[in-house]
Design a protein around this motif. Sequence first.
Motif, PDB file in Angstrom:
ATOM      1  N   SER A   1       0.840  -1.189   0.000  1.00  6.51           N
ATOM      2  CA  SER A   1       0.000   0.000   0.000  1.00  6.51           C
ATOM      3  C   SER A   1       0.879   1.244   0.000  1.00  6.51           C
ATOM      4  N   PRO A   2       0.386   2.355  -0.501  1.00  2.52           N
ATOM      5  CA  PRO A   2       1.188   3.584  -0.527  1.00  2.52           C
ATOM      6  C   PRO A   2       1.622   4.044   0.864  1.00  2.52           C
ATOM      7  N   ALA A   3       0.734   3.946   1.856  1.00  5.19           N
ATOM      8  CA  ALA A   3       1.106   4.376   3.209  1.00  5.19           C
ATOM      9  C   ALA A   3       2.264   3.547   3.748  1.00  5.19           C
ATOM     10  N   ARG A   4       2.242   2.240   3.500  1.00  4.86           N
ATOM     11  CA  ARG A   4       3.334   1.373   3.960  1.00  4.86           C
ATOM     12  C   ARG A   4       4.649   1.766   3.278  1.00  4.86           C
ATOM     13  N   GLU A   5       4.576   2.049   1.986  1.00  2.00           N
ATOM     14  CA  GLU A   5       5.782   2.451   1.261  1.00  2.00           C
ATOM     15  C   GLU A   5       6.329   3.777   1.786  1.00  2.00           C
ATOM     16  N   HIS A   6       5.455   4.732   2.067  1.00  2.00           N
ATOM     17  CA  HIS A   6       5.898   6.011   2.618  1.00  2.00           C
ATOM     18  C   HIS A   6       6.500   5.817   4.014  1.00  2.00           C
ATOM     19  N   PHE A   7       5.903   4.912   4.805  1.00  2.00           N
ATOM     20  CA  PHE A   7       6.404   4.617   6.147  1.00  2.00           C
ATOM     21  C   PHE A   7       7.834   4.064   6.066  1.00  2.00           C
ATOM     22  N   ILE A   8       8.042   3.108   5.189  1.00  2.00           N
ATOM     23  CA  ILE A   8       9.372   2.514   4.998  1.00  2.00           C
ATOM     24  C   ILE A   8      10.357   3.577   4.507  1.00  2.00           C
ATOM     25  N   ALA A   9       9.923   4.400   3.568  1.00  2.00           N
ATOM     26  CA  ALA A   9      10.785   5.463   3.043  1.00  2.00           C
ATOM     27  C   ALA A   9      11.187   6.435   4.150  1.00  2.00           C
ATOM     28  N   GLY A  10      10.275   6.720   5.061  1.00  2.00           N
ATOM     29  CA  GLY A  10      10.592   7.604   6.184  1.00  2.00           C
ATOM     30  C   GLY A  10      11.662   7.020   7.089  1.00  2.00           C
ATOM     31  N   ILE A  11      11.565   5.731   7.368  1.00  2.00           N
ATOM     32  CA  ILE A  11      12.586   5.077   8.197  1.00  2.00           C
ATOM     33  C   ILE A  11      13.937   5.139   7.490  1.00  2.00           C
ATOM     34  N   LEU A  12      13.965   4.802   6.215  1.00  2.00           N
ATOM     35  CA  LEU A  12      15.225   4.831   5.467  1.00  2.00           C
ATOM     36  C   LEU A  12      15.785   6.244   5.388  1.00  2.00           C
ATOM     37  N   ASP A  13      14.907   7.231   5.285  1.00  2.00           N
ATOM     38  CA  ASP A  13      15.337   8.620   5.182  1.00  2.00           C
ATOM     39  C   ASP A  13      15.998   9.115   6.469  1.00  2.00           C
ATOM     40  N   HIS A  14      15.535   8.633   7.623  1.00  2.00           N
ATOM     41  CA  HIS A  14      16.025   9.137   8.913  1.00  2.00           C
ATOM     42  C   HIS A  14      16.956   8.171   9.642  1.00  2.00           C
ATOM     43  N   ALA A  83       9.820   8.412  12.476  1.00  2.00           N
ATOM     44  CA  ALA A  83      10.452   8.449  11.148  1.00  2.00           C
ATOM     45  C   ALA A  83       9.478   7.912  10.100  1.00  2.00           C
ATOM     46  N   GLY A  84       8.829   6.803  10.408  1.00  2.00           N
ATOM     47  CA  GLY A  84       7.854   6.246   9.484  1.00  2.00           C
ATOM     48  C   GLY A  84       6.667   7.173   9.267  1.00  2.00           C
ATOM     49  N   LEU A  85       6.170   7.759  10.339  1.00  2.00           N
ATOM     50  CA  LEU A  85       5.039   8.692  10.218  1.00  2.00           C
ATOM     51  C   LEU A  85       5.430   9.944   9.440  1.00  2.00           C
ATOM     52  N   ASP A  86       6.687  10.377   9.592  1.00  2.00           N
ATOM     53  CA  ASP A  86       7.172  11.514   8.809  1.00  2.00           C
ATOM     54  C   ASP A  86       7.171  11.161   7.318  1.00  2.00           C
ATOM     55  N   GLY A  87       7.557   9.939   7.010  1.00  2.00           N
ATOM     56  CA  GLY A  87       7.510   9.480   5.616  1.00  2.00           C
ATOM     57  C   GLY A  87       6.102   9.521   5.057  1.00  2.00           C
ATOM     58  N   ILE A  88       5.134   9.124   5.877  1.00  2.00           N
ATOM     59  CA  ILE A  88       3.735   9.167   5.433  1.00  2.00           C
ATOM     60  C   ILE A  88       3.278  10.611   5.253  1.00  2.00           C
ATOM     61  N   SER A  89       3.577  11.461   6.233  1.00  2.00           N
ATOM     62  CA  SER A  89       3.088  12.848   6.153  1.00  2.00           C
ATOM     63  C   SER A  89       3.707  13.613   4.986  1.00  2.00           C
ATOM     64  N   ARG A  90       4.934  13.253   4.601  1.00  2.00           N
ATOM     65  CA  ARG A  90       5.587  13.928   3.468  1.00  2.00           C
ATOM     66  C   ARG A  90       5.428  13.147   2.167  1.00  2.00           C
ATOM     67  N   SER A  91       4.713  12.033   2.224  1.00  2.00           N
ATOM     68  CA  SER A  91       4.513  11.160   1.053  1.00  2.00           C
ATOM     69  C   SER A  91       5.841  10.840   0.362  1.00  2.00           C
ATOM     70  N   LEU A  92       6.825  10.436   1.170  1.00  2.00           N
ATOM     71  CA  LEU A  92       8.147  10.120   0.616  1.00  2.00           C
ATOM     72  C   LEU A  92       8.059   8.919  -0.314  1.00  2.00           C
ATOM     73  N   PRO A  93       8.681   9.015  -1.466  1.00  2.00           N
ATOM     74  CA  PRO A  93       8.678   7.861  -2.373  1.00  2.00           C
ATOM     75  C   PRO A  93       9.675   6.804  -1.887  1.00  2.00           C
ATOM     76  N   LEU A  94       9.319   5.570  -2.043  1.00  2.00           N
ATOM     77  CA  LEU A  94      10.196   4.467  -1.658  1.00  2.00           C
ATOM     78  C   LEU A  94      11.138   4.150  -2.816  1.00  2.00           C
ATOM     79  N   CYS A  95      12.410   4.094  -2.521  1.00  2.00           N
ATOM     80  CA  CYS A  95      13.396   3.748  -3.537  1.00  2.00           C
ATOM     81  C   CYS A  95      13.205   2.282  -3.950  1.00  2.00           C
ATOM     82  N   PRO A  96      13.763   1.893  -5.088  1.00  2.00           N
ATOM     83  CA  PRO A  96      13.637   0.486  -5.504  1.00  2.00           C
ATOM     84  C   PRO A  96      14.328  -0.448  -4.504  1.00  2.00           C
TER      85      PRO A  96
END
Length: 168
Positions: A1-14, A83-96
């Motif tokens: 789901s998009p929210a899960r992907e944004h959550f993961i992207a937030g963790i990776l980002d921070h 970090a995950g919630l920040d990814g969701i709030s900013r709609s961070l794209p998940l890298c491949p």
Amino acid sequence: SPAREHFIAGILDHIAEITVFLNPLTNSYARFGKGAPANISWSRNNLTNLLRVKQGEFGGTLNLRSPDSALNPYLALSLILNAGLDGISRSLPLCPPADTKDDIAAGACLPKTLKEAAETAQQSSFVRSVLPDKLTQFYLGHKIAEFEALMQAEDRTRYEHDAYFITI
């Protein structure tokens, strides 16, 4: 789901910013690249990545492989979830996903030492937004002092034993 992907992207980002809280000992960094991943990457199948996303019948699991058992679970969970919630709030794209060794090696790396991790956290507006300033300043100052004491020790193994054996 998009929210899960944004959550993961937030963790990776921070993740680099919060590593000092997930790996709080000088010896924690010796595991990176050996028993724990050193590169910031994720995959569904590859167990050597920092973050493994496993799909299951009831949604799935996220397995973050860098934290060690010496962490403070309250600080760690607070930072990881935020970090995950920040990814969701900013709609961070998940890298491949990094499914091959070449993919993993191409990613950014976690801090290599406790001091580098503490300095990365000191510069982080994200960490300052999640944790109180007084706690952050005390914790990071203490971690930098631990690293410097290790570097000055004649016997680094003995220093780590004396510094951590009783307290951990």
